[in-house]
Design an enzyme around this catalytic site. Structure first.
Site, PDB file in Angstrom:
ATOM      1  N   TYR A 165       0.847  -1.197   0.000  1.00 33.39           N
ATOM      2  CA  TYR A 165       0.000   0.000   0.000  1.00 33.39           C
ATOM      3  C   TYR A 165       0.879   1.242   0.000  1.00 33.39           C
ATOM      4  CZ  TYR A 165      -4.421   2.502   0.808  1.00 33.39           C
ATOM      5  OH  TYR A 165      -5.534   3.291   0.678  1.00 33.39           O
ATOM      6  N   SER A 181       3.480   3.774  -2.726  1.00 33.27           N
ATOM      7  CA  SER A 181       3.243   4.765  -3.769  1.00 33.27           C
ATOM      8  C   SER A 181       2.252   4.251  -4.808  1.00 33.27           C
ATOM      9  CB  SER A 181       4.572   5.144  -4.448  1.00 33.27           C
ATOM     10  OG  SER A 181       4.359   6.025  -5.512  1.00 33.27           O
ATOM     11  N   SER A 201       2.439  -3.347   9.678  1.00 34.62           N
ATOM     12  CA  SER A 201       2.787  -2.327   8.681  1.00 34.62           C
ATOM     13  C   SER A 201       2.210  -0.977   9.058  1.00 34.62           C
ATOM     14  CB  SER A 201       2.256  -2.730   7.310  1.00 34.62           C
ATOM     15  OG  SER A 201       2.306  -1.603   6.436  1.00 34.62           O
ATOM     16  N   GLN A 224      10.229  -8.560  -3.632  1.00 39.88           N
ATOM     17  CA  GLN A 224       9.152  -9.333  -4.244  1.00 39.88           C
ATOM     18  C   GLN A 224       9.454 -10.834  -4.298  1.00 39.88           C
ATOM     19  OE1 GLN A 224       7.872  -7.735  -8.021  1.00 39.88           O
ATOM     20  NE2 GLN A 224       7.558  -5.679  -7.185  1.00 39.88           N
ATOM     21  N   LYS A 237       3.020   4.940 -16.264  1.00 40.11           N
ATOM     22  CA  LYS A 237       4.228   5.741 -16.507  1.00 40.11           C
ATOM     23  C   LYS A 237       4.096   7.022 -15.696  1.00 40.11           C
ATOM     24  CE  LYS A 237       7.072   4.324 -18.190  1.00 40.11           C
ATOM     25  NZ  LYS A 237       7.963   3.357 -17.489  1.00 40.11           N
ATOM     26  N   GLY A 280       3.241   7.042  -8.191  1.00 40.32           N
ATOM     27  CA  GLY A 280       1.956   6.585  -7.669  1.00 40.32           C
ATOM     28  C   GLY A 280       1.018   7.708  -7.252  1.00 40.32           C
ATOM     29  N   ASP A 306      12.675   1.356 -18.360  1.00 46.16           N
ATOM     30  CA  ASP A 306      12.322   2.030 -17.105  1.00 46.16           C
ATOM     31  C   ASP A 306      13.561   2.232 -16.241  1.00 46.16           C
ATOM     32  OD1 ASP A 306      10.842   1.427 -14.030  1.00 46.16           O
ATOM     33  OD2 ASP A 306      10.142   3.033 -15.343  1.00 46.16           O
ATOM     34  N   GLU A 341      15.047   5.989 -15.306  1.00 41.34           N
ATOM     35  CA  GLU A 341      15.159   6.500 -13.927  1.00 41.34           C
ATOM     36  C   GLU A 341      16.616   6.730 -13.529  1.00 41.34           C
ATOM     37  OE1 GLU A 341      12.686   3.461 -12.274  1.00 41.34           O
ATOM     38  OE2 GLU A 341      14.368   2.175 -11.760  1.00 41.34           O
TER      39      GLU A 341
HETATM   40  N1  LIG Z   1       6.821   4.373  -7.161  1.00 33.56           N
HETATM   41  C1  LIG Z   1       6.306   4.500  -8.376  1.00 33.56           C
HETATM   42  O1  LIG Z   1       5.761   5.541  -8.743  1.00 33.56           O
HETATM   43  C2  LIG Z   1       6.341   3.357  -9.345  1.00 33.56           C
HETATM   44  C3  LIG Z   1       6.597   2.062  -8.883  1.00 33.56           C
HETATM   45  N2  LIG Z   1       6.470   1.025  -9.780  1.00 33.56           N
HETATM   46  C4  LIG Z   1       6.640  -0.340  -9.305  1.00 33.56           C
HETATM   47  O2  LIG Z   1       5.617  -0.623  -8.352  1.00 33.56           O
HETATM   48  C5  LIG Z   1       6.075  -1.580  -7.406  1.00 33.56           C
HETATM   49  C6  LIG Z   1       5.882  -1.020  -6.004  1.00 33.56           C
HETATM   50  O3  LIG Z   1       6.695   0.115  -5.878  1.00 33.56           O
HETATM   51  P1  LIG Z   1       6.293   1.311  -4.884  1.00 33.56           P
HETATM   52  O4  LIG Z   1       4.813   1.502  -4.882  1.00 33.56           O
HETATM   53  O5  LIG Z   1       7.155   2.456  -5.240  1.00 33.56           O
HETATM   54  O6  LIG Z   1       6.723   0.687  -3.478  1.00 33.56           O
HETATM   55  P2  LIG Z   1       6.695   1.416  -2.050  1.00 33.56           P
HETATM   56  O7  LIG Z   1       8.034   1.249  -1.454  1.00 33.56           O
HETATM   57  O8  LIG Z   1       6.100   2.773  -2.178  1.00 33.56           O
HETATM   58  O9  LIG Z   1       5.644   0.513  -1.224  1.00 33.56           O
HETATM   59  C7  LIG Z   1       5.965  -0.810  -0.911  1.00 33.56           C
HETATM   60  C8  LIG Z   1       4.828  -1.430  -0.140  1.00 33.56           C
HETATM   61  O10 LIG Z   1       5.164  -2.780   0.147  1.00 33.56           O
HETATM   62  C9  LIG Z   1       5.072  -3.012   1.557  1.00 33.56           C
HETATM   63  N3  LIG Z   1       6.089  -3.996   1.912  1.00 33.56           N
HETATM   64  C10 LIG Z   1       7.433  -3.835   1.910  1.00 33.56           C
HETATM   65  N4  LIG Z   1       8.031  -4.986   2.247  1.00 33.56           N
HETATM   66  C11 LIG Z   1       7.038  -5.888   2.471  1.00 33.56           C
HETATM   67  C12 LIG Z   1       7.007  -7.249   2.859  1.00 33.56           C
HETATM   68  N5  LIG Z   1       8.139  -7.929   3.073  1.00 33.56           N
HETATM   69  N6  LIG Z   1       5.808  -7.877   2.977  1.00 33.56           N
HETATM   70  C13 LIG Z   1       4.658  -7.197   2.730  1.00 33.56           C
HETATM   71  N7  LIG Z   1       4.609  -5.896   2.357  1.00 33.56           N
HETATM   72  C14 LIG Z   1       5.794  -5.258   2.241  1.00 33.56           C
HETATM   73  C15 LIG Z   1       5.274  -1.662   2.188  1.00 33.56           C
HETATM   74  O11 LIG Z   1       4.609  -1.582   3.435  1.00 33.56           O
HETATM   75  P3  LIG Z   1       5.426  -1.628   4.826  1.00 33.56           P
HETATM   76  O12 LIG Z   1       6.856  -1.253   4.564  1.00 33.56           O
HETATM   77  O13 LIG Z   1       4.714  -0.648   5.687  1.00 33.56           O
HETATM   78  O14 LIG Z   1       5.261  -3.036   5.276  1.00 33.56           O
HETATM   79  C16 LIG Z   1       4.547  -0.760   1.189  1.00 33.56           C
HETATM   80  O15 LIG Z   1       3.166  -0.797   1.482  1.00 33.56           O
HETATM   81  C17 LIG Z   1       7.537  -1.849  -7.779  1.00 33.56           C
HETATM   82  O16 LIG Z   1       7.598  -2.976  -8.610  1.00 33.56           O
HETATM   83  C18 LIG Z   1       7.922  -0.595  -8.574  1.00 33.56           C
HETATM   84  O17 LIG Z   1       8.991  -0.833  -9.476  1.00 33.56           O
HETATM   85  C19 LIG Z   1       6.101   1.212 -11.090  1.00 33.56           C
HETATM   86  C20 LIG Z   1       5.857   2.475 -11.571  1.00 33.56           C
HETATM   87  C21 LIG Z   1       6.048   3.634 -10.748  1.00 33.56           C
HETATM   88  C1  LIG Z   2       7.703   6.664 -11.541  1.00 34.92           C
HETATM   89  C2  LIG Z   2       8.441   5.584 -12.188  1.00 34.92           C
HETATM   90  O1  LIG Z   2       7.968   4.925 -13.080  1.00 34.92           O
HETATM   91  C3  LIG Z   2       9.814   5.277 -11.729  1.00 34.92           C
HETATM   92  C4  LIG Z   2      10.584   6.565 -11.552  1.00 34.92           C
HETATM   93  O2  LIG Z   2      10.415   4.461 -12.715  1.00 34.92           O
HETATM   94  C5  LIG Z   2       9.753   4.502 -10.426  1.00 34.92           C
HETATM   95  O3  LIG Z   2       9.409   5.124  -9.418  1.00 34.92           O
HETATM   96  O4  LIG Z   2       9.979   3.278 -10.475  1.00 34.92           O
END
Ligand SMILES: NC(=O)C1=CN([C@@H]2O[C@H](COP(=O)(O)OP(=O)(O)OC[C@H]3O[C@@H](n4cnc5c(N)ncnc54)[C@H](OP(=O)(O)O)[C@@H]3O)[C@@H](O)[C@H]2O)C=CC1
Ligand SMILES: CC(=O)[C@](C)(O)C(=O)O
Length: 332
Positions: free
Chosen positions: A25, A27, A51, A86, A131, A134, A191, A195
């Site tokens: 939960y 970005s 969490s 992951q 793209k 979040g 990607d 970045e």
């Molecule tokens: N950030 C972005 O804008 C973009 C991200 N992505 C992709 O989206 C995916 C998620 O990235 P993003 O949203 O940035 O991640 P964040 O770091 O923002 O969020 C990660 C989430 O995972 C939870 N988490 C972390 N470790 C664990 C665990 N071991 N078990 C269960 N939950 C866990 C965290 O909660 P807590 O730590 O509280 O447990 C948090 O809710 C990635 O694959 C990224 O490459 C793709 C496009 C853009």
């Molecule tokens: C926003 C986006 O797609 C990035 C910069 O590649 C990422 O946060 O992983």
């Protein structure tokens, strides 16, 4: 020109009646889960016990449970955990519940492309990658719009994986903006390159170099901030709206002349050669290996660099000036 997919190309009904588990939960997780829910879909959230995001997710009306419980209940599993965690979470909590007919979804292809997750052959595996950061995925949805996204199919066990990906893209609002089909490999490598070499890495180093050059020459740090960071957003906004030509039309001819003569000295042939080297290190897995090993060592370099970057003078000047610009939209 590649085909773009829009609202009419996607059928949300394919996801109605299915349980969608958004793992994480953060970005992307908070944004995609809320958008899917507002699109009338049945979403549960998988988080680790304790969490810090649990309360926020519950406050948004979601049922929150462990990743394993969510994987057990879900028909569609979207893994929005940090890329570097992951594989471990998949192997320990998701894999055993990824039974025939379910779908595994990603928003970045890193773990599939570099072989960190190898799903069973009898499930759909696809990607819906906004793209956009979040928080803008959510903000644009609440404004009745959406952000562009990429879709890719890695496995099509059901024969409907692409249709499901388009339905998911519609659920998060991306078919309002446009959806482009790619592959896990192309999305992952472009990607990572973007970045590192342009967006986060390239841009932050360019901004800091400009800021440091002006401050070291004795100019006010506030002026350096306005010139090298504040105005960069405004210039990029113009490029975003209408390309380089629209930006050059909008700025003064003095600025355009300087842009077209000096710009190639700043980003020169050596820069372009280094970009090619960066891409090679992504393509041959050297970057992925370094990032995974860094996490296995509990991030010593990541932590040190984050600390050092936070101490750069531009951060303090920026914080002070942003506090003075009341019109500036503050991040959530
Ligand atoms: N950030 C972005 O804008 C973009 C991200 N992505 C992709 O989206 C995916 C998620 O990235 P993003 O949203 O940035 O991640 P964040 O770091 O923002 O969020 C990660 C989430 O995972 C939870 N988490 C972390 N470790 C664990 C665990 N071991 N078990 C269960 N939950 C866990 C965290 O909660 P807590 O730590 O509280 O447990 C948090 O809710 C990635 O694959 C990224 O490459 C793709 C496009 C853009
Ligand atoms: C926003 C986006 O797609 C990035 C910069 O590649 C990422 O946060 O992983």
């Amino acid at each position: 020109m590649a085909k773009m997919y829009y609202e009419v190309d996607a059928n949300l009904e394919l996801l109605k009646g299915k349980v969608i588990a958004v793992m994480g939960y953060g970005s992307q997780g908070h944004a995609q889960a809320q958008n899917l829910k507002d699109s009338g879909l049945n979403v549960v959230i998988g988080l680790r016990p304790g969490s810090a995001r649990t309360e926020r997710a519950q406050a948004a009306g979601f049922e929150v449970m462990t990743v394993e419980e969510a994987a057990k209940r879900a028909d569609v599993i979207q893994i929005l955990l940090p890329d570097e965690t992951q594989s471990k979470v998949y192997n320990e909590e998701i894999k055993k519940h990824l039974t025939s007919g379910k779908a595994l979804v990603f928003s970045h292809g890193f773990n599939i492309h570099f072989g960190q997750i190898v799903p069973p052959s009898d499930v759909d595996v696809f990607m819906v990658a906004p793209k956009s950061p979040g928080h803008l995925v959510r903000r644009t949805y609440t404004e009745g719009a959406g952000v562009p996204a990429l879709i890719a199919v890695h496995q099509d066990a059901s024969g409907k994986a692409k249709e499901l990906a388009l339905a998911y893209a519609k659920g998060i609002g991306s078919t309002k903006a446009g959806v482009l089909e790619t592959t896990f490999g192309e999305e992952t490598e472009t990607d990572l390159f973007g970045e590192q070499a342009v967006l986060c890495g390239g841009a932050s180093e360019l901004v800091k170099a400009g800021f440091d050059t002006l401050v070291e020459a004795g100019y006010q740090p506030e002026i350096a901030y306005f010139e090298c960071l504040h105005e960069l957003k405004l210039i990029v906004d113009l490029m975003y709206e209408g390309g380089m030509s629209w930006m050059r039309y909008s700025v003064s001819d003095t600025a355009q002349y300087g842009d077209m003569t000096i710009g190639k000295r700043i980003v020169n042939q050596e820069t372009r050669k280094e970009m090619k080297r960066v891409l090679e290190e992504i393509q041959d897995g050297r970057f992925a290996k370094a990032w995974l090993l860094e996490n296995q060592a509990n991030r010593p370099a990541f932590n040190a660099m984050t600390r050092n970057e936070a101490n750069h003078p531009i951060e303090k000047v920026g914080e002070q000036l942003r506090g003075m610009m009341s019109w500036l939209k503050k991040h959530e």
